[in-house]
Design a protein around this motif. Structure first.
Motif, PDB file in Angstrom:
ATOM      1  N   UNK A 114       0.823  -1.209   0.000  1.00 29.75           N
ATOM      2  CA  UNK A 114       0.000   0.000   0.000  1.00 29.75           C
ATOM      3  C   UNK A 114       0.850   1.248   0.000  1.00 29.75           C
ATOM      4  N   UNK A 115       0.215   2.409   0.073  1.00 30.56           N
ATOM      5  CA  UNK A 115       0.951   3.658   0.049  1.00 30.56           C
ATOM      6  C   UNK A 115       1.191   4.131  -1.365  1.00 30.56           C
ATOM      7  N   UNK A 116       2.411   4.647  -1.621  1.00 33.29           N
ATOM      8  CA  UNK A 116       2.701   5.251  -2.923  1.00 33.29           C
ATOM      9  C   UNK A 116       2.822   4.187  -4.022  1.00 33.29           C
ATOM     10  N   UNK A 117       2.847   4.659  -5.272  1.00 31.37           N
ATOM     11  CA  UNK A 117       3.013   3.739  -6.395  1.00 31.37           C
ATOM     12  C   UNK A 117       4.400   3.084  -6.323  1.00 31.37           C
ATOM     13  N   UNK A 118       4.450   1.771  -6.224  1.00 33.83           N
ATOM     14  CA  UNK A 118       5.754   1.127  -6.142  1.00 33.83           C
ATOM     15  C   UNK A 118       6.459   1.067  -7.499  1.00 33.83           C
ATOM     16  N   UNK A 119       7.770   1.218  -7.464  1.00 32.77           N
ATOM     17  CA  UNK A 119       8.570   1.105  -8.683  1.00 32.77           C
ATOM     18  C   UNK A 119       9.199  -0.277  -8.749  1.00 32.77           C
ATOM     19  N   UNK A 120       9.178  -0.865  -9.936  1.00 33.44           N
ATOM     20  CA  UNK A 120       9.805  -2.169 -10.126  1.00 33.44           C
ATOM     21  C   UNK A 120      10.728  -2.068 -11.332  1.00 33.44           C
ATOM     22  N   UNK A 121      12.013  -2.155 -11.076  1.00 38.15           N
ATOM     23  CA  UNK A 121      13.003  -1.995 -12.142  1.00 38.15           C
ATOM     24  C   UNK A 121      13.382  -3.373 -12.697  1.00 38.15           C
ATOM     25  N   UNK A 122      12.994  -3.600 -13.952  1.00 39.00           N
ATOM     26  CA  UNK A 122      13.296  -4.898 -14.580  1.00 39.00           C
ATOM     27  C   UNK A 122      14.354  -4.757 -15.679  1.00 39.00           C
ATOM     28  N   UNK A 123      15.068  -3.637 -15.676  1.00 39.01           N
ATOM     29  CA  UNK A 123      16.003  -3.411 -16.784  1.00 39.01           C
ATOM     30  C   UNK A 123      17.154  -4.417 -16.783  1.00 39.01           C
ATOM     31  N   UNK A 124      17.397  -5.065 -15.668  1.00 41.96           N
ATOM     32  CA  UNK A 124      18.458  -6.085 -15.656  1.00 41.96           C
ATOM     33  C   UNK A 124      17.892  -7.496 -15.630  1.00 41.96           C
ATOM     34  N   UNK A 125      16.611  -7.573 -15.966  1.00 39.99           N
ATOM     35  CA  UNK A 125      16.013  -8.906 -16.098  1.00 39.99           C
ATOM     36  C   UNK A 125      16.156  -9.344 -17.549  1.00 39.99           C
TER      37      UNK A 125
END
Lengths: 110, 338
Positions: free
Chosen positions: A42-53
């Protein structure tokens, strides 16, 4: 947060969120999903960085979608740096237009 | 059960039109389209660009009321045709009204593997629509250029046939249930593979790397090699989860393509699972659907105690222009003026 021979999941400070590096398939999807669920509460919009996936299979995308579906009504999961081929996978599997999921085109800088 | 007229459609009507030459093609299709237009039925024609041109000219102003789509794009992989028809029917169906379609998936220069998959597609149309909404699909077959056995198979996959200007029931129609039965048509004999490996849980990374490496060495560009690895990974994942826990991967190169074959001990008993567009429900299956959207051809067979899936990727990327087929590009090619 989680790691195996081919994958690392870690917290990032700016902006607050998670970065994943490596490959996601049925060997580690459940673990990845569990670590993400614990983090995004919950709370703010979470960031998910997949640039190294370098690879996500359908089970991994399904886990991300499951996460997006759990977002609060005004909350979105912001996904950064998804490879073009994997974005195609997201589109053809019918998951590109979920309200809780947004693909950011900011070159994976999360 | 004796009404052969397409104007009285209260259920799905799957009909083959046997024609020879352009005049017979026009005579067999134009009245069918005109009747639909006159009754205000939505009409979609999926044909070659040349035949679309011929039909537009023959239909004159009625052509403005018809959707057209290029079969060489929509049907590049024949397993993408049923989703296109589903999309058409779902978008345009209104209670009490029928719809019409013309679709010619088989032409003489189709490769042998493609031809078999097109024939499977024709049978599966009965399964996909046979117990659903009422609409009429006419499938032209060019008797001048197609082999007699191809015409014979059309008599088995279509409930109705139009021959010499008259429509009748096909005595050879195999019916809906037999159309849904497991498919065990023989696969083309394969050359000695470049690679043959068995895999189980934990080996998928190795599977993906092998496919990518071999595909690039065979001449696929990096992106398409990666895409083939994505598709192969999903099929191999099915083997691990639903096909006995393990499988065998074989990779070989043909004249114009790379082929990955996955063999396992699973039972494949959902004949439409690879061509039903998955909804947003996360739990619905997606692996084989995805394979059909990513690859140029997908062959699924059930043999005695084995399921075999072959994924074909052409070396020539132009053959895969309709990669993100579905809604966007189908809409772009379906033009209906206001």
């Amino acid at each position: 947060m989680y790691s195996d021979a081919h994958l690392v999941v870690m917290r990032t400070a700016r902006p607050g969120g998670i970065m994943i590096a490596g490959e996601i398939d049925i060997s580690n999807t459940a673990a990845v999903a569990a670590s993400l669920r614990d983090e995004f509460d919950g709370g703010t919009d979470p960031h998910l960085d997949l640039s190294r996936v370098s690879f996500v299979d359908v089970s991994g995308i399904r886990a991300l979608v499951g996460l997006a579906l759990q977002m609060a009504p005004n909350q979105r999961l912001l996904v950064h740096g998804l490879a073009a081929e994997l974005e195609t996978v997201l589109k053809v599997t019918g998951w590109a237009d979920l309200p809780g999921l947004e693909l950011c085109s900011c070159a994976g800088e999360a | 059960m004796t009404d052969p007229s397409p104007s009285a459609v209260n259920r799905f009507r799957h009909e083959a039109l046997f024609y020879s030459g352009s005049a017979e093609f026009v005579n067999g299709t134009v009245p069918f389209v005109r009747e639909g237009v006159a009754s205000g039925e939505p009409v979609l024609v999926v044909e070659s660009p040349e035949k679309i041109k011929t039909l537009r000219a023959a239909l004159e102003r009625d052509a403005d009321q018809v959707f057209f789509a290029d079969m060489s794009e929509v049907g590049a992989n024949p397993a993408r045709i049923i989703p296109a028809w589903c999309d058409f029917v779902n978008r345009h169906w209104v209670p009490g009204k029928s719809l019409r379609g013309i679709g010619e998936p088989i032409w003489s220069s189709r490769g042998a593997d493609e031809l078999v998959e097109c024939q499977r597609h024709e049978s599966l149309l009965n399964v996909a629509f046979g117990r659903g909404r009422p609409w009429s699909l006419l499938c032209p077959y060019d008797t001048a250029t197609l082999r007699p056995e191809v015409i014979d198979e059309a008599r088995r996959s279509h409930e109705f046939i139009v021959e010499g200007g008259s429509a009748r029931r096909s005595e050879n129609f195999r019916g809906i249930d037999a159309s849904a039965a497991a498919f065990s048509a023989p696969l083309a004999s394969a050359p000695p593979p470049l690679d043959e490996v068995t895999f189980e849980k934990g080996d998928l990374r190795r599977v993906r790397e092998l496919v990518r490496k071999r595909a690039v060495a065979a001449g696929l560009d990096e992106s398409r090699a990666y895409t083939l690895a994505v598709a192969t990974n999903e099929v191999a994942t099915n083997s691990i989860l639903h096909g006995g826990g393990s499988g065998t991967l074989r990779i070989w190169q043909d004249v114009d393509r790379v082929i990955c074959e996955v063999r396992d001990r699973g039972v494949f008993d959902l004949p439409l699972v690879d061509r039903e567009a998955p909804g947003p429900d996360p739990s619905s299956p997606r692996g084989l659907w995805l394979a059909n959207q990513l690859c140029d051809l997908v062959q699924i067979r059930t043999f005695h105690e084995a399921t075999v899936v072959r994924l074909h990727m052409r070396l020539d990327p132009r053959a895969n222009l309709s990669l993100v087929t579905d809604v966007e590009s189908t809409e772009a090619t379906m033009i209906l003026p206001p």
